[in-house]
Design an enzyme around this catalytic site. Structure first.
Site, PDB file in Angstrom:
ATOM      1  N   GLU B 159       2.272   7.562   1.645  1.00  0.00           N
ATOM      2  CA  GLU B 159       3.236   6.455   1.641  1.00  0.00           C
ATOM      3  C   GLU B 159       3.965   6.464   0.309  1.00  0.00           C
ATOM      4  O   GLU B 159       3.337   6.629  -0.743  1.00  0.00           O
ATOM      5  CB  GLU B 159       2.489   5.114   1.827  1.00  0.00           C
ATOM      6  CG  GLU B 159       3.362   3.877   1.623  1.00  0.00           C
ATOM      7  CD  GLU B 159       2.577   2.569   1.808  1.00  0.00           C
ATOM      8  OE1 GLU B 159       1.594   2.567   2.574  1.00  0.00           O
ATOM      9  OE2 GLU B 159       2.955   1.575   1.172  1.00  0.00           O
ATOM     10  N   GLU B 164       8.988  -2.319  -3.743  1.00  0.00           N
ATOM     11  CA  GLU B 164       8.233  -3.482  -3.304  1.00  0.00           C
ATOM     12  C   GLU B 164       8.463  -4.536  -4.372  1.00  0.00           C
ATOM     13  O   GLU B 164       8.701  -4.205  -5.544  1.00  0.00           O
ATOM     14  CB  GLU B 164       6.733  -3.185  -3.218  1.00  0.00           C
ATOM     15  CG  GLU B 164       6.310  -2.423  -2.005  1.00  0.00           C
ATOM     16  CD  GLU B 164       4.788  -2.384  -1.937  1.00  0.00           C
ATOM     17  OE1 GLU B 164       4.236  -3.061  -1.066  1.00  0.00           O
ATOM     18  OE2 GLU B 164       4.174  -1.687  -2.767  1.00  0.00           O
TER      19      GLU B 164
END
Lengths: 471, 277
Positions: B159, B164
């Site tokens: 990932e 974020e």
């Protein structure tokens, strides 16, 4: 001036020529002397010493201790000095001052007042901010209430609600802190350092509000002004925390949906000029404010009848605008522990100088004249006058009982007279002239200390005016 | 615009060092900048210029609360939908809107878009221009997963979190990689703090430039991190095609729940998503 007129630039000359041609030469240009004055964009307030032109103005008239402030060269966050305030213990004055400049500052390029602060014990500062400027009526005052200060140096940010308004300011920093009661903190020291206006760039999500964000509906009356309260600006800081400051009305742009009914000026004062309905809203720097005021204006305000003129010796007035009033302790004793729910009367409403008491949530309420003022000696008087307007529907069992107490707490006697539902009118003033002899049980009336209105919650919202004894 | 090269000042210590180095030796031209991006050949350009639903040839949706119904393994509080109220193109932006509403037994709705089986690529430059939502408990992300995830479950598939962010930290971006032996709390991760600006008050460009030997993380014109096979504490799995995802979650392990000051709805505005090689 003559000389400057020769320096009109080419474009203006051409334009002037056209205008002259069309308008027969009555055109005028701005002189090149016309330029708006600008003030230094200096954001420093106190770094290690007073910044240029800064001066200390303690609120001496308000009881502040002017000796409470000093510059401390032992304790500082950076550099070599801080501002120090010694907050006195309860009952010995308070810290209160504004720091203003003699030369105006242009603060429009900044977005916040920031500073480092610490205290000798955990404390919260009652009020702190900027914009105390007597010459403008504190037009752009900003206040943060109950700012928590720890015993470590930390940075604090007080946002400017709309920096574009602050181009000629003198009030750079103010605070008021004192022990508000014997349990509040006092007898400690506060330090401030690196106080300055800065462009943080990290303030976001502005949420202005009027009426503390509530949508309020209420009646309005022609020629009875109102003012908007609860004006705040909430901003999200870099830390993700929201901070709310009290912002002066002039930061806001107000609007009325129906200018024929009411208008709002830049001070948040509402003028009611016509019948109908209008909704008052606001924005701050083009952000719509939460909260609104819907005014329903159905009539001109009805005042109580004006009492007749009387010789001074023939009247003892408790509350009227027609006679000289005696001193009272209060118009609402707030006997909450005894179950009182009544609000209002503290202070009375003031309609451009015409005062009216509005009791709401009425069950009982007393007007006191026995604590710190002389009791009323009504021995020579024969009649009690009261004007009452009931602001709600009246049911058959409703009543208002008027009770008088003589010599409160010391051989006390009392008597009462009940005004029945049939004596009262919804939304209408009714004048009562009650013979004092009807207050059976009162006996002596030389030391009247309390006048009660009692409804036992049958009637909750009343206006009262013109309370006086006469003969 | 697409061909621009962005340069950055790397960091202060480096500058000081370079300064000392140069003045000590030969004093040739000072060039303490570093190329942020090098790849300029556009292979995907989602500009979101046509109002309506996003292009189904590029974007699919994850619906619901995850395969185990547990908030996508993170105790997230939202239910993902593909309804226009949660995801739509409007005024040149893709809008992912978080709503506080009772829906399928939970209190929030939002959307999660992904290019799985539609657009998958190994290596290249992946970037998006986004204005982020805000407030405690709001968790937007622009990220990638290994395209073999169905056969090679997370974290084995790998990932890459290009962006974020926690709504309660409006100036802080987090960029990470997760893989076998370095996932969740042990991800290889770096925060970047925006100076004198916020992520929720304007658009910012979030990107990576990924090669066989490194993944460079950048925001706007600042290259703030480089992760190489030597940096990860497990197998380097970033050597195969990945697909893109965009979503806004509510609550969950990374951000904690919203509080009374969190305002709804919250919207993530995506101006574009572009991929280069």
């Amino acid at each position: 001036m003559m000389k400057n007129n020769r320096y009109i630039n080419t474009r203006n000359t051409l334009f002037s020529a056209i205008v002259l041609t069309l308008l027969l030469g009555c055109e005028r240009n701005f002189s090149e002397d016309v330029a708006f004055a600008t003030f230094p964009p200096n954001g420093d307030v106190f770094i290690d010493t007073f910044s240029a032109g800064l001066d200390y103005f303690p609120f001496v008239d308000g009881g502040a201790d002017p000796e409470a402030f000093s510059v401390d060269t032992q304790e500082f966050f950076a550099g070599n000095a801080s501002m120090r305030f010694d907050v006195p213990p309860f009952g010995v004055g308070f810290v209160g001052a504004t720091f203003n400049t003699t030369v105006k500052r242009d603060l429009s390029g900044f977005d916040a007042l920031t500073f480092y602060a610490k205290a000798s014990q955990a404390a919260d500062i009652n009020e702190i901010g900027f914009g105390i400027e007597g010459e403008t009526g504190n037009k752009f005052q900003v206040t943060t209430q109950n700012l928590q200060i720890s015993t470590q140096w930390e940075k604090y940010t007080i946002p400017i609600p709309d920096p574009s308004k602050l181009f000629n300011q003198t009030g750079l920093f103010w605070l008021a802190e004192g022990a508000e009661n014997e349990f509040d903190e006092g007898g400690y020291t506060l330090w401030f350092d690196e106080i300055k206006f800065e462009k943080t760039g990290t303030l976001g999500q502005p949420r202005p509000a009027i009426l503390n964000g509530a949508d309020v509906q209420q009646p309005g009356f022609v020629n009875i002004g109102q003012s908007l309260t609860g004006l705040t600006q909430t901003v999200n800081l870099e830390s993700g925390e929201n901070i709310t400051v009290i912002a002066a009305p002039s930061y806001f742009d107000f609007s009325s949906s129906n200018n024929g009914v009411a208008q709002v000026n830049e001070l948040g004062n509402i003028s009611v000029t016509g019948l109908g309905q209008t909704t008052i809203t606001a924005s701050l720097a083009n952000n719509p404010a939460e909260g609104s005021l819907e005014l329903n204006v159905e009539s001109a305000f009805e005042f109580a009848p004006t009492p007749p003129s009387r010789a001074p010796e023939d009247v003892i007035s408790v509350f009227s605008d027609a006679y000289a009033n005696v001193a009272v302790d209060y118009f609402n004793g707030f006997f909450t522990p005894d179950g009182q729910t009544t609000q209002g009367g503290s202070p009375p409403l003031d309609f451009n100088g015409d005062r009216i008491i509005n009791y709401t949530q009425l069950n009982f309420v007393g007007i006191g004249t026995f604590l710190n003022v002389a009791p009323i000696n009504a021995s020579a008087m024969t009649t009690l006058h009261i004007d009452i307007k009931v602001n709600e529907a009246i049911d058959p069992g409703d009543f208002i009982r008027i009770q008088l107490l003589n010599s409160v707490g010391n051989g006390e006697t009392s008597g009462s007279v009940t005004l029945a539902a049939s004596d009262l009118r919804q939304d209408e003033w009714v004048s009562f002239d009650i013979p004092l002899a009807d207050f059976t049980g009162l006996g002596d009336r030389s030391q009247i200390g309390l006048l009660f209105f009692v409804s036992d919650s049958t009637i909750s919202d009343i206006f009262v005016d013109n309370i006086y004894y006469y003969r | 615009m697409l061909n621009r090269k962005r340069k950055i000042v790397k960091n202060t210590v480096y500058q000081v060092f370079m300064g000392l180095f140069i003045s000590s030796f030969i004093g040739c031209e000072v060039d303490e900048t570093q190329t942020v991006t090098t790849l300029t050949n556009v292979v995907l350009s989602e500009e979101f210029d046509t109002d309506g639903a996003p292009n189904p040839d590029v974007w699919g949706f994850d619906i619901g609360r995850g395969p185990n119904g547990d908030g996508w393994g993170n105790q997230e509080l939202q239910y993902y939908t593909d309804r226009p109220t949660n995801v739509a193109i409007e005024n040149g932006n893709l809008k992912i809107t978080v709503r506080q509403e009772s829906f399928q037994g939970v209190g929030y709705t939002s959307a999660r878009l992904l290019t799985k089986n539609r657009f998958e690529q190994a290596y290249g430059r992946f970037e998006a221009r986004i204005q982020l939502p805000t407030g405690q408990g709001i968790w937007p992300a622009f990220w990638m997963l290994g395209a073999d995830i169905d056969e090679n479950p997370w974290p084995g598939a790998g990932e890459i979190d290009i962006m974020e962010y926690r709504g309660q930290n409006p100036t802080i971006l987090v960029g990470s990689v997760h893989g076998p032996g370095y996932s969740a709390g042990n991800a290889i991760s770096k925060e970047y703090e925006l100076r004198n600006d916020r992520f929720d008050t304007g658009y910012h460009i979030f990107g990576i430039e990924w090669s066989p030997v490194a993944i460079n993380f950048y925001v706007d014109d600042v290259l703030y991190n480089q992760i190489t096979p030597e940096d990860v504490t497990g197998e380097w799995v970033f050597n195969k095609p990945f697909f893109l995802l965009m979503n806004v979650a509510v609550g969950g392990n990374f951000v904690g729940p919203p509080n009374s000051e969190t305002r709804f709805p919250q919207t993530m505005l995506v101006d574009y998503v572009r991929v280069f090689n």
